[in-house]
Every structure is written in structure tokens, then in C-alpha cells.
Design a protein around this motif. Structure first.
Motif, PDB file in Angstrom:
ATOM      1  N   PRO A 132       0.755  -1.062  -0.076  1.00 10.50           N
ATOM      2  CA  PRO A 132       0.122  -0.081  -0.146  1.00 10.50           C
ATOM      3  C   PRO A 132       0.849   1.322  -0.145  1.00 10.50           C
TER       4      PRO A 132
ATOM      5  N   VAL B  54      -9.499  -0.683  -6.335  1.00  6.97           N
ATOM      6  CA  VAL B  54      -9.817   0.140  -5.073  1.00  6.97           C
ATOM      7  C   VAL B  54     -10.794   1.269  -5.147  1.00  6.97           C
TER       8      VAL B  54
ATOM      9  N   ALA C 228     -14.023   0.831  -2.590  1.00  9.02           N
ATOM     10  CA  ALA C 228     -14.330   2.041  -1.613  1.00  9.02           C
ATOM     11  C   ALA C 228     -15.586   2.379  -1.870  1.00  9.02           C
TER      12      ALA C 228
ATOM     13  N   SER D  48     -12.426   4.102   3.980  1.00  7.78           N
ATOM     14  CA  SER D  48     -12.355   3.991   2.493  1.00  7.78           C
ATOM     15  C   SER D  48     -11.620   5.199   1.885  1.00  7.78           C
TER      16      SER D  48
ATOM     17  N   TRP E 203      -8.971   6.728   2.935  1.00 10.79           N
ATOM     18  CA  TRP E 203      -7.541   6.443   2.801  1.00 10.79           C
ATOM     19  C   TRP E 203      -7.109   5.577   1.323  1.00 10.79           C
ATOM     20  N   LEU E 204      -7.904   4.536   1.230  1.00 11.36           N
ATOM     21  CA  LEU E 204      -7.469   3.928  -0.016  1.00 11.36           C
ATOM     22  C   LEU E 204      -7.814   4.727  -1.406  1.00 11.36           C
TER      23      LEU E 204
END
Length: 346
Positions: A4, A17, A21, A211, A213-214
Motif C-alpha cells: 500500500p 480500490v 471503496a 475507504s 484513505w484507500l
């Protein structure tokens, strides 16, 4: 699975992602609508003020994390455009929710003093953020003084909204299509304890926030892989994901009959998105995040200002019905957002 912290990721992982998310955000936001409606009744705050304060913070957490992660890694333009692009996308959510309100124009049914004042507060905060981009750059401890002004204006605005609701000098005239903010006693959630409601509200909110952050990492990866501008990736792609909580919440609230909460959730999320710039300014250690704004970011900011003014106009005029089951403001919101997206893509 890629590390990551090792960016950029492969394009399939980046796209995955975004999708995962988004799915988490949609599922969590549907749940938040029911919990928020019950808590608005339980606390006695009402849908409008509860939506602006608590809904705004919880649904805005993912956007805050997106901007902080981007700004903290040096991508100030990406963080800035995510915040203001999210405001534009979230305001468009009112037109989307309006399509699910079958009786009359949503802005007609949900007109309230608190929602009008919240729109005024949003315009004021956005104007301060825009002003910060043009005054000489100054930082204190790496933070632009305008960030403190924005926070003070936010707190002062909430105090004024709360006081105006207690002793209103203006109110919307009730019509046959107005849906008043009254407790929904038939909801099973109203039989739950306040502690249970608050704990679920917090857990779901944190899940939605995680979600963010991703998405921020995926956005940085997308910029590196594709060469797309930070204005487009942050203002449109991240902005859409950032706006998902408010959009889904607004639609779910309308379907539950909580029309005031639907508009308040959007306005509250937008107000918090301006505060997101403050968080990004603190995270960005190379200077002022406001002065990192290029013409793409300023385009998104001014578009958000125009769209907010349009929404306020709709709440004041209260058109019962319009074109394609949307009021004039709903059509203008959709056209404005489409035009902004096209210009950012150039």
C-alpha cells in the motif's frame, strides 16, 4: 497484492480500490440515513441542524482523510481539488435525490430556515478559501492564518443557525407539498436506545471514512500512471467518491420521507469539505494549500460557489415542479457539474 505504501499501484489494482471503496461507502451511507433520522428525532435537534453538524462530520470523514493523505504526501493540488470537487458533486446530489421525490420539487418540500442559513454559511466559507488563494502567502507554523479564520467562521455560523432556529424571524410558508420535520415513530430504530444508535452511527461512519484513505492512495497512483491532471482526478474522480456518502444518504433519506435531512446532509457535507481544506493545510508542510490551487482547482471552487447559490435560489423560490420532474435549480446543477467536468477533462 501490492504494497500500500509503494506507489504507483498497477492500474487494475487502482481501479479495484476505487470500486471497492465506493461500494463500502454506498452500503454504509444507506445505514447512516436511518440512524441519522432516528438520532435527529431522539436528540430534538431536528433533521436540518443534525444533518449539518453530525451528518456533515461523519459523511465528510472520508473526504478529510483523502485530502490529508494527499496533502501530507506533497500532492496539495490533489487534496485541494478533492475538497472543492466534492462540494460540486455533492450539490449535484440534491438534483439526484429530487428525482426520487415523486410528489413535488425536493427544494420546495424541504425548505427550512436552517437549510437556508447553512447554504449562506457554505458560501461564506468557500469565499474565504477562494480569498486565501489571492492574498499574499503567509504561514504560521506552516499553517495559513486563513485556516483559523475559516474554523472561527464555521463555529460562529453554527451558533447563529442554532439561535435562529430557537427564535426564528423568518419561516417557509407551509403548503400542501411541504413535508414538515416531524419524528418518525414508525421506525424500528426509534425503539433502540440512544447509546445503541450513537455507537452504530460512529462505527458505520468510521467504516465509510476508512475507504477515504484507500481512495487517496489510488488517486495518487492514477495520476502517476495515466498522467491525468490533479484537477481532474481530484475534482472529478475523487470528488465523486467523496460525494457518495451525501448522495446515497440524500436518496435514502428522501425514500424514508426525511426530505429536510436529505438537503441538510448535502449542505453539512459541503461545509465540512471546506474545513477539509484546513486539515489539508495543516498536513501540507511545504506552505499554504490555498496557494497550491491552480486554474483547475479555482474553476472547481467558483463552480461550487455558483451551484450553492443556485441551490439557495431553489430553496427560496420553492418551485413546485419543473422540467423532467426537476426544478429549475436541479437542471442548472446538473448542467453546471457537467460543464465543470468537461472543462477539467480538457
Amino acid at each position: 497484492m501490492p504494497d500500500p505504501t509503494a506507489l504507483p499501484w498497477p492500474l487494475p489494482w487502482t481501479a479495484g480500490v476505487f470500486l471497492v471503496a465506493g461500494a463500502i461507502t454506498v452500503a454504509g451511507s444507506i445505514r447512516l440515513a436511518g440512524l441519522g433520522d432516528a438520532l435527529a428525532d431522539r436528540t430534538g435537534w431536528g433533521e436540518a441542524l443534525f444533518g449539518v453538524v453530525f451528518f456533515g462530520v461523519v459523511t465528510g470523514l472520508s473526504g478529510i482523510i483523502m485530502t490529508v493523505v494527499a496533502a501530507g504526501s506533497g500532492e496539495a493540488g490533489l487534496g485541494y481539488s478533492n475538497a472543492v470537487g466534492g462540494i460540486a458533486a455533492q450539490t449535484t446530489a440534491v438534483a439526484v435525490a429530487d428525482a426520487f421525490h415523486r410528489r413535488a420539487n425536493l427544494e420546495h418540500a424541504a425548505a427550512s430556515l436552517s437549510n437556508l442559513l447553512s447554504g449562506c454559511l457554505l458560501i461564506g466559507l468557500l469565499s474565504l478559501a477562494l480569498l486565501a488563494s489571492y492574498v499574499p502567502e503567509t504561514t504560521v507554523g506552516g499553517v495559513d492564518p486563513m485556516s483559523g479564520v475559516i474554523v472561527a467562521a464555521y463555529v460562529g455560523g453554527l451558533v447563529l443557525i442554532r439561535r435562529a432556529g430557537a427564535q426564528p424571524m423568518w419561516q417557509a410558508i407551509s403548503t400542501a407539498e411541504t413535508e414538515p420535520d416531524v419524528p418518525h415513530d414508525d421506525s424500528p430504530l426509534n425503539r433502540r436506545s440512544s447509546r445503541w444508535l450513537w455507537s452504530r452511527f460512529a462505527v458505520v461512519g468510521l467504516l465509510v471514512a476508512a475507504s477515504g484513505w484507500l481512495v487517496a492512495l489510488a488517486a495518487e497512483s492514477l495520476v502517476a500512471i495515466t498522467g491525468l491532471t490533479t484537477g481532474f482526478v481530484g475534482g472529478v474522480l475523487m470528488g465523486v467518491v467523496n460525494a457518495l456518502p451525501e448522495t446515497v444518504t440524500a436518496v435514502a433519506a428522501v425514500r424514508r420521507g426525511a426530505v429536510t435531512l436529505a438537503v441538510a446532509a448535502v449542505l453539512g457535507g459541503n461545509i465540512v469539505d471546506v474545513l477539509t481544506l484546513v486539515a489539508g493545510d495543516i498536513a501540507y508542510r511545504q506552505g499554504s494549500i490555498y496557494h497550491s490551487a491552480g486554474h483547475h482547482e479555482l474553476l472547481a471552487t467558483t463552480t461550487s460557489l455558483f451551484m450553492t447559490a443556485t441551490l439557495l435560489g431553489g430553496l427560496l423560490i420553492r418551485q413546485t415542479c419543473g422540467w423532467g420532474r426537476l426544478g429549475f435549480e436541479g437542471v442548472l446543477l446538473l448542467v453546471s457539474y457537467a460543464a465543470m467536468t468537461a472543462l477539467l477533462a480538457l
